[in-house]
Design an enzyme around this catalytic site. Structure first.
Site, PDB file in Angstrom:
ATOM      1  N   GLU A 140      -3.724  14.724   2.512  1.00 53.71           N
ATOM      2  CA  GLU A 140      -3.723  14.242   1.688  1.00 53.71           C
ATOM      3  C   GLU A 140      -4.018  14.837   0.384  1.00 53.71           C
ATOM      4  O   GLU A 140      -4.719  13.792  -0.553  1.00 53.71           O
ATOM      5  CB  GLU A 140      -4.752  13.050   2.608  1.00 53.71           C
ATOM      6  CG  GLU A 140      -4.553  12.252   3.338  1.00 53.71           C
ATOM      7  CD  GLU A 140      -2.976  11.428   3.024  1.00 53.71           C
ATOM      8  OE1 GLU A 140      -3.109  10.728   1.989  1.00 53.71           O
ATOM      9  OE2 GLU A 140      -2.834  11.507   4.454  1.00 53.71           O
ATOM     10  N   HIS A 198       0.789  -0.902   0.081  1.00 55.46           N
ATOM     11  CA  HIS A 198       0.109  -0.192  -0.058  1.00 55.46           C
ATOM     12  C   HIS A 198       0.604   1.058   0.255  1.00 55.46           C
ATOM     13  O   HIS A 198       1.887   1.605   0.423  1.00 55.46           O
ATOM     14  CB  HIS A 198      -0.749  -0.200   1.459  1.00 55.46           C
ATOM     15  CG  HIS A 198      -2.073   1.270   1.265  1.00 55.46           C
ATOM     16  ND1 HIS A 198      -2.859   0.808   0.063  1.00 55.46           N
ATOM     17  CD2 HIS A 198      -1.738   2.351   1.750  1.00 55.46           C
ATOM     18  CE1 HIS A 198      -3.727   1.962   0.578  1.00 55.46           C
ATOM     19  NE2 HIS A 198      -2.611   2.794   0.922  1.00 55.46           N
ATOM     20  N   ALA A 199       0.575   2.454  -0.388  1.00 51.62           N
ATOM     21  CA  ALA A 199       1.204   3.209  -1.537  1.00 51.62           C
ATOM     22  C   ALA A 199       1.701   4.228  -0.291  1.00 51.62           C
ATOM     23  O   ALA A 199       0.581   4.573   0.625  1.00 51.62           O
ATOM     24  CB  ALA A 199       1.244   4.003  -2.249  1.00 51.62           C
ATOM     25  N   HIS A 229       2.881  14.720  -0.285  1.00 53.64           N
ATOM     26  CA  HIS A 229       2.787  14.056   0.473  1.00 53.64           C
ATOM     27  C   HIS A 229       4.442  14.417   1.385  1.00 53.64           C
ATOM     28  O   HIS A 229       5.391  15.537   2.324  1.00 53.64           O
ATOM     29  CB  HIS A 229       3.598  12.593   1.787  1.00 53.64           C
ATOM     30  CG  HIS A 229       1.593  12.700   1.636  1.00 53.64           C
ATOM     31  ND1 HIS A 229       1.085  13.180   2.631  1.00 53.64           N
ATOM     32  CD2 HIS A 229       1.164  11.471   1.550  1.00 53.64           C
ATOM     33  CE1 HIS A 229      -0.470  12.282   2.672  1.00 53.64           C
ATOM     34  NE2 HIS A 229      -0.590  11.018   1.726  1.00 53.64           N
ATOM     35  N   HIS A 263      -6.459   0.655   5.662  1.00 55.89           N
ATOM     36  CA  HIS A 263      -6.156   1.297   6.896  1.00 55.89           C
ATOM     37  C   HIS A 263      -7.070   1.262   7.852  1.00 55.89           C
ATOM     38  O   HIS A 263      -6.738   1.387   9.304  1.00 55.89           O
ATOM     39  CB  HIS A 263      -7.130   2.757   5.970  1.00 55.89           C
ATOM     40  CG  HIS A 263      -6.634   3.735   4.559  1.00 55.89           C
ATOM     41  ND1 HIS A 263      -6.853   2.943   4.244  1.00 55.89           N
ATOM     42  CD2 HIS A 263      -5.492   3.940   5.222  1.00 55.89           C
ATOM     43  CE1 HIS A 263      -6.034   3.751   2.788  1.00 55.89           C
ATOM     44  NE2 HIS A 263      -5.621   4.553   3.597  1.00 55.89           N
ATOM     45  N   TYR A 279      -9.318  11.301   4.141  1.00 55.48           N
ATOM     46  CA  TYR A 279      -9.004  11.749   2.841  1.00 55.48           C
ATOM     47  C   TYR A 279     -10.435  11.633   2.091  1.00 55.48           C
ATOM     48  O   TYR A 279     -10.927  12.792   1.022  1.00 55.48           O
ATOM     49  CB  TYR A 279      -9.177  10.194   2.261  1.00 55.48           C
ATOM     50  CG  TYR A 279      -7.778   9.569   2.308  1.00 55.48           C
ATOM     51  CD1 TYR A 279      -7.002   9.720   1.896  1.00 55.48           C
ATOM     52  CD2 TYR A 279      -8.071   8.053   3.535  1.00 55.48           C
ATOM     53  CE1 TYR A 279      -5.190   9.024   1.712  1.00 55.48           C
ATOM     54  CE2 TYR A 279      -6.726   7.650   3.993  1.00 55.48           C
ATOM     55  CZ  TYR A 279      -5.423   8.481   3.365  1.00 55.48           C
ATOM     56  OH  TYR A 279      -4.402   7.589   3.885  1.00 55.48           O
ATOM     57  N   HIS A 319       0.411  11.852  -5.312  1.00 59.09           N
ATOM     58  CA  HIS A 319      -0.003  12.300  -4.614  1.00 59.09           C
ATOM     59  C   HIS A 319       0.872  12.010  -2.994  1.00 59.09           C
ATOM     60  O   HIS A 319       0.757  12.514  -1.924  1.00 59.09           O
ATOM     61  CB  HIS A 319      -1.484  11.312  -3.944  1.00 59.09           C
ATOM     62  CG  HIS A 319      -2.433  10.881  -2.711  1.00 59.09           C
ATOM     63  ND1 HIS A 319      -3.055  11.486  -1.756  1.00 59.09           N
ATOM     64  CD2 HIS A 319      -1.436  10.014  -0.960  1.00 59.09           C
ATOM     65  CE1 HIS A 319      -3.052  11.060  -1.087  1.00 59.09           C
ATOM     66  NE2 HIS A 319      -2.641  10.261  -0.395  1.00 59.09           N
ATOM     67  N   GLU A 320       1.716  10.881  -3.236  1.00 60.98           N
ATOM     68  CA  GLU A 320       2.533  10.140  -2.244  1.00 60.98           C
ATOM     69  C   GLU A 320       3.860  11.689  -2.269  1.00 60.98           C
ATOM     70  O   GLU A 320       4.146  12.788  -1.274  1.00 60.98           O
ATOM     71  CB  GLU A 320       3.243   8.403  -2.947  1.00 60.98           C
ATOM     72  CG  GLU A 320       2.474   8.065  -2.663  1.00 60.98           C
ATOM     73  CD  GLU A 320       2.002   7.800  -1.667  1.00 60.98           C
ATOM     74  OE1 GLU A 320       2.758   8.367  -0.484  1.00 60.98           O
ATOM     75  OE2 GLU A 320       0.780   7.365  -0.939  1.00 60.98           O
TER      76      GLU A 320
HETATM   77  O1  X8Z Z   1      -4.193   5.427   1.242  1.00 60.31           O
HETATM   78  C1  X8Z Z   1      -4.041   6.046   0.451  1.00 60.31           C
HETATM   79  C2  X8Z Z   1      -2.280   7.017  -0.542  1.00 60.31           C
HETATM   80  C3  X8Z Z   1      -1.680   6.664   0.701  1.00 60.31           C
HETATM   81  S1  X8Z Z   1      -2.019   7.854   2.346  1.00 60.31           S
HETATM   82  C4  X8Z Z   1      -2.530   6.223  -1.297  1.00 60.31           C
HETATM   83  N1  X8Z Z   1      -5.234   6.563  -0.189  1.00 60.31           N
HETATM   84  C5  X8Z Z   1      -6.479   5.894   0.212  1.00 60.31           C
HETATM   85  C6  X8Z Z   1      -6.795   4.769   0.074  1.00 60.31           C
HETATM   86  O2  X8Z Z   1      -5.784   4.483  -0.666  1.00 60.31           O
HETATM   87  O3  X8Z Z   1      -7.507   4.098   0.216  1.00 60.31           O
HETATM   88  C7  X8Z Z   1      -5.218   8.001  -1.607  1.00 60.31           C
HETATM   89  C8  X8Z Z   1      -6.670   7.786  -1.657  1.00 60.31           C
HETATM   90  C9  X8Z Z   1      -7.532   7.963  -0.413  1.00 60.31           C
HETATM   91 ZN    ZN Z   2      -1.759   9.923   1.601  1.00 62.64          ZN
END
Ligand code: X8Z
Ligand code: ZN
Length: 611
Positions: free
Chosen positions: A413, A355-356, A389, A513, A523, A385-386
């Site tokens: 975010e 997960h990024a 940060h 998450h 988000y 997105h990354e």
């Molecule tokens: O988790 C993330 C990022 C890392 S902070 C990739 N996002 C959420 C997800 O993937 O569920 C970005 C959009 C929503």
């Molecule tokens: Zn993020």
């Protein structure tokens, strides 16, 4: 945890005893003069807290970096121990900070003391060291279990097990509902084993939140926004009410079109959309099914994935494009260490958390991303997105440690996403990825594609924490964990599970998450905020056309104002930061509504035509 925020804490040692004694002296002398002992002692306490948090936080960051890049029993243990030490110290500091509650202090010192009490977010723990160790072992273990998750299709060889990256591709590209359903069910098995751990995590983290004076963990999370927790909940509801009609129009349109593809026995015309048909494992972003729902008769438009593949862009090349956007705004290039230490591609020989994520390992210059990049338009956007940060982290690195964070977590975010809104067809043409920008006749198609990601996300962005808040408060008990999850999925997203679910399942655990214990309302906020940022920056650029065609690429004046907001970190309440960039002090969904207004009109015309 600990990736974005300076992990931060102070240790219990002789220096704290010193602080105790000093605090008492300070309390006695509140005579209103600016150099009274109360202020000096508080300031000294805050300085020591910053130093301690920096040291312990960096230790956590390194341990967690290693654990996420090499998932083994040992790395988990080391990471859990470092995290427990950090949390234990933060809890102590937070409790000590209450000694200054009734002392009149300068705003700056008061704010840092307040932030110190919030520094345990997202994971407070009871003060008993055994409980701290148990809690961090549980959270580290859940994240590792998620990272190792696989679906091994029955009857196929063990070598054909699919990890979340491969399943992401399958959900995005495959159009066979039976295969999609199997993959969806297969992945969701990963949650099952976490159910008991999650229950225990809730007990322990709630106990920690209560020690800090909060009703439960959700109340602590909601107190992180410079306003009373209740007021924050009301704000979120207000924003959802603003955007819900747009989501409803999109949902109805997509449901109708999917009914044409899969049949109305699979996608009922009036009901929920089965969650496995929306191009994403969690049905949170739907851009991948654009070809199925594209406006009838619209010209086939460009596909960013195809463009990247055609130009042989590799993972590092994708990141270079992202960096190039930020430097075009006047940001300094990323340090050499970023390129040496980041993880860009999935290693073949070990388990990693794919997960990024973006990291600020030393709370200074050692920023990195960790991402199993695939050459797709979706990952092109995620890279921006990354990097958002990372550029934020670098912008606030000179502030006191307690301020090295975003104005609120939604800001962190929203930065990279706001930049990626400027990844328009004209921008792609400017950097040579697209031969020539399509004319405006394809705008509805472009807007629909954007809405499939940005508008479809809104209810998902909301519901993850709606579920957790209820779990933390005890309104939802373990006996109905999964049922409550699906009730919210139906209520907000209007999606249904592709197979019968039961309380043997733990479907929230199949979303990163939840085992990763990352608050999610951030988000939702980011999806509102990024359009506010975009609208303001386009205006500053002197742009007057439709928002979806504006790109701030190359605009250094706009970049300078953007950077000014980022450099504030968390030193001021977030409305001040918002005002610095936008002149506005409120979260306001009118920007996202303005961006999608032409699409909303078009969607409503379609609805009228088919009703
Ligand atoms: O988790 C993330 C990022 C890392 S902070 C990739 N996002 C959420 C997800 O993937 O569920 C970005 C959009 C929503
Ligand atoms: Zn993020």
């Amino acid at each position: 945890m600990g990736r974005l925020l300076a992990g931060v804490v102070i240790i219990m040692g002789s220096s704290l005893l010193m602080v105790h004694a000093a605090c008492r002296r300070g309390d006695e002398a509140t005579n209103g003069s600016s150099d009274r002992p109360g202020t000096d002692v508080a300031r000294q306490f805050v300085e020591q807290a910053n130093a301690r948090l920096l040291e312990l936080g960096n230790r956590v960051n390194r341990a967690q970096w290693i654990a996420a890049n090499f998932i083994t029993e040992d790395t988990q243990q080391v990471s859990a121990d470092a995290t427990a030490a950090f949390i234990g110290a933060t809890m102590e500091l937070a409790q000590q900070a209450t000694r200054f509650d009734d002392v009149a202090l300068p705003d700056d010192v008061r704010r840092q003391l307040t932030l110190l009490k919030l520094a345990t977010i997202p994971l407070p723990a009871p003060s008993d060291p055994k409980a701290q160790a148990e809690l961090t072992r549980i959270t580290t273990g859940m994240e590792a279990a998620y990272g190792k998750g696989m679906w091994c299709p029955p009857g196929e060889s063990g070598d054909d097990c699919l990890d979340i990256n491969e399943l992401t591709t399958l959900l995005a590209e495959n159009r066979d509902p039976a295969r999609l359903r199997d993959a969806w069910i297969g992945w969701h098995e990963v949650g099952r084993g976490m159910r008991d751990d999650y229950q225990r995590f809730v007990e322990l983290a709630n106990a920690g939140a209560r020690e800090l004076g909060y009703d439960d963990l959700g109340a602590l999370w909601r107190s992180n926004y410079d306003v009373a927790a209740d007021q924050f909940t009301a704000e979120v509801e207000r924003l959802w009410a603003q955007v819900q009609p747009l989501y409803t129009s999109l949902h109805a349109y997509v449901r109708g079109r999917l009914g044409e593809t899969y049949g109305t026995d699979v996608v009922p015309p009036d009901g929920a959309i089965p969650a496995h048909l929306l191009g994403n494992m969690w049905a949170q972003q739907w851009g991948n099914i654009y070809p199925l729902v594209a406006p009838p008769g619209s010209a086939p438009s460009y596909d960013l994935t195809t463009l990247l593949l055609a130009r042989n862009v590799d993972a590092m090349g994708m990141v270079k494009y992202g960096e190039g956007f930020f430097t075009s705004l006047g940001f300094a290039p990323l340090p050499q260490t970023f390129w040496e230490r980041s993880l860009f591609t999935k290693p073949r020989d070990r388990d990693v958390v794919c997960h990024a994520s973006a990291w600020d390992v030393d709370n200074d210059q050692d920023v990195r991303i960790k991402m199993c990049i695939q050459i797709t338009g979706e990952d092109f956007v995620t890279i921006h997105h990354e990097l958002g940060h990372n550029f934020y982290q670098r912008a606030y690195r000179r502030l006191p440690v307690l301020y090295r964070d975003s104005a609120n977590d939604g800001f962190h975010e929203a930065i990279g996403d706001a930049v990626a809104l400027s990844v328009t067809p004209s921008y792609l043409a400017e950097i040579g990825l697209l031969d020539r920008a399509p004319d405006s006749s394809d705008d509805v198609g472009y807007l629909l594609r954007m809405a499939l990601d940005k508008v479809a996300f809104l209810p998902f962005g909301l519901l993850v924490d709606q579920w957790r808040w209820k779990v933390f408060s005890g309104e939802v008990t373990p006996a109905t964990y999964n049922q409550a999850w699906w009730n919210l999925r139906a209520k907000y997203q209007g999606v249904s599970a592709p197979s019968a679910r039961s309380e043997d399942d733990f479907d929230p655990g199949a979303k990163y998450h939840v085992p990763g214990n990352t608050p999610y309302t951030r988000y939702f906020l980011a999806h509102i905020l990024q359009f506010q940022f975009h609208r303001a920056m386009c205006k500053q650029a002197g742009y007057t056309g439709p928002l979806h065609r504006c790109s701030i690429y190359g605009n250094k004046a706009v970049g300078q104002r953007f950077r000014k907001m980022l450099e504030m970190g968390r030193s001021r309440p977030w409305p001040d930061a918002l005002e610095t960039l936008t002149g506005e002090r409120q979260l306001d969904a009118s920007a996202i509504l303005e961006y999608f207004a032409p699409l909303k009109r078009w969607l409503d015309e379609q609805a009228r035509a088919t009703s």
